[in-house]
Design a protein around this motif. Sequence first.
Motif, PDB file in Angstrom:
ATOM      1  N   ASN A  11       0.829  -1.213   0.000  1.00  0.00           N
ATOM      2  CA  ASN A  11       0.000   0.000   0.000  1.00  0.00           C
ATOM      3  C   ASN A  11       0.861   1.259   0.000  1.00  0.00           C
ATOM      4  OD1 ASN A  11      -2.880  -0.460  -0.203  1.00  0.00           O
ATOM      5  ND2 ASN A  11      -2.652  -1.700   1.641  1.00  0.00           N
ATOM      6  N   ILE A  14       1.795   1.709  -3.532  1.00  0.00           N
ATOM      7  CA  ILE A  14       0.670   2.288  -4.285  1.00  0.00           C
ATOM      8  C   ILE A  14       0.705   3.806  -4.157  1.00  0.00           C
ATOM      9  CG2 ILE A  14      -1.849   2.621  -4.220  1.00  0.00           C
ATOM     10  CD1 ILE A  14      -2.090  -0.387  -3.675  1.00  0.00           C
ATOM     11  N   MET A  54       0.443   1.571 -10.440  1.00  0.00           N
ATOM     12  CA  MET A  54      -0.372   1.630  -9.225  1.00  0.00           C
ATOM     13  C   MET A  54      -1.539   0.648  -9.326  1.00  0.00           C
ATOM     14  SD  MET A  54      -2.650   4.816  -7.757  1.00  0.00           S
ATOM     15  CE  MET A  54      -3.750   4.709  -9.151  1.00  0.00           C
ATOM     16  N   LEU A  55      -2.221   0.649 -10.462  1.00  0.00           N
ATOM     17  CA  LEU A  55      -3.374  -0.241 -10.642  1.00  0.00           C
ATOM     18  C   LEU A  55      -2.981  -1.712 -10.558  1.00  0.00           C
ATOM     19  CD1 LEU A  55      -5.268   1.588 -13.537  1.00  0.00           C
ATOM     20  CD2 LEU A  55      -5.949   1.424 -11.135  1.00  0.00           C
ATOM     21  N   ILE A  58      -2.749  -2.489  -6.934  1.00  0.00           N
ATOM     22  CA  ILE A  58      -4.086  -2.532  -6.327  1.00  0.00           C
ATOM     23  C   ILE A  58      -4.746  -3.877  -6.605  1.00  0.00           C
ATOM     24  CG2 ILE A  58      -6.443  -1.579  -6.508  1.00  0.00           C
ATOM     25  CD1 ILE A  58      -5.064   1.198  -6.948  1.00  0.00           C
ATOM     26  N   LYS A  59      -4.719  -4.280  -7.858  1.00  0.00           N
ATOM     27  CA  LYS A  59      -5.356  -5.549  -8.240  1.00  0.00           C
ATOM     28  C   LYS A  59      -4.670  -6.735  -7.566  1.00  0.00           C
ATOM     29  CE  LYS A  59      -7.233  -3.764 -12.465  1.00  0.00           C
ATOM     30  NZ  LYS A  59      -7.619  -4.041 -13.824  1.00  0.00           N
ATOM     31  N   ASN A  62      -5.727  -6.891  -3.831  1.00  0.00           N
ATOM     32  CA  ASN A  62      -7.116  -7.337  -3.697  1.00  0.00           C
ATOM     33  C   ASN A  62      -7.274  -8.818  -4.062  1.00  0.00           C
ATOM     34  OD1 ASN A  62      -7.873  -4.797  -2.815  1.00  0.00           O
ATOM     35  ND2 ASN A  62      -8.530  -4.119  -4.834  1.00  0.00           N
ATOM     36  N   THR A  67      -6.489  -5.620   1.274  1.00  0.00           N
ATOM     37  CA  THR A  67      -7.296  -4.449   0.947  1.00  0.00           C
ATOM     38  C   THR A  67      -6.366  -3.344   0.469  1.00  0.00           C
ATOM     39  OG1 THR A  67      -8.918  -5.029   2.639  1.00  0.00           O
ATOM     40  CG2 THR A  67      -8.935  -2.746   1.840  1.00  0.00           C
ATOM     41  N   ALA A  68      -6.502  -3.018  -0.811  1.00  0.00           N
ATOM     42  CA  ALA A  68      -5.710  -1.922  -1.369  1.00  0.00           C
ATOM     43  C   ALA A  68      -6.294  -0.606  -0.881  1.00  0.00           C
ATOM     44  CB  ALA A  68      -5.718  -1.972  -2.890  1.00  0.00           C
ATOM     45  N   ILE A  70      -6.527   3.360  -1.487  1.00  0.00           N
ATOM     46  CA  ILE A  70      -6.355   4.395  -2.510  1.00  0.00           C
ATOM     47  C   ILE A  70      -5.924   5.674  -1.788  1.00  0.00           C
ATOM     48  CG2 ILE A  70      -7.400   5.632  -4.435  1.00  0.00           C
ATOM     49  CD1 ILE A  70      -7.234   2.435  -4.626  1.00  0.00           C
TER      50      ILE A  70
END
Length: 169
Positions: A11, A14, A54-55, A58-59, A62, A67-68, A70
Motif C-alpha cells: 500500500n 501504491i 499503481m493499478l 491494487i489488483k 485485492n 485491501t488496497a 487508494i
Amino acid sequence: MLKPKIEKALNKQIELEASSSQFYLAMASWAETQGMNGTAAFLYKHSDEERMHMLKLIKFINERGGTAVIPPLTKPPAEFESIKEIFESLLEHELNVTDSINNVVDVCLSEKDYTTHNFMQWYVSEQLEEEALARNIIDKLNMIGNDKGGLYLFDRDLENLAAQPINMA
C-alpha cells in the motif's frame, strides 16, 4: 492471504506510484506550456504508465485477499526551472521509487512471501529501465547544452518515443 507487513508495504508502494503519476503529470503540463510538446507527450505517457503501475499493485493486493488503500492526491510542484531540471527531478524520483521497491522485496523475503516476491520482480526490472532512460535523457540534455536547435530535435525525439506503446506485460 497477504501478511499485514506485506500489505502495508504494498500500500505504501501504491501511494508512491500515485504520487509519481501526479508528479509527471505536473511536469507534462509545465512542458506543454513552454512549447515543448514532445516532452509533454513523453511525460503525459509516463504519468499514465505510473498510474498503471499503481493499478497493477491494487489488483494484486485485492486478488491476494488484502485491501488496497487508494491514497489521497498530493499536490506536485507547478513550476520548473528547465527541461533539464525536470529530468534530473525525474531521475531522483525514480531512484526513490527503486529504494521503495527494494524495501518491498526485502519485506517479502523476510516474511517468506515468495509469491509477492515473484510479482515484485517485474517492478525491479521496470526500475532498471526507468533509471537508464532518465540517465540517457540527461546525457542528451548535457550534450545539447543551451543549443535551441538541439533542444528542438530533442523534443521531437521525445515525441517519437512517446508514440511507442506502453509495455505492461
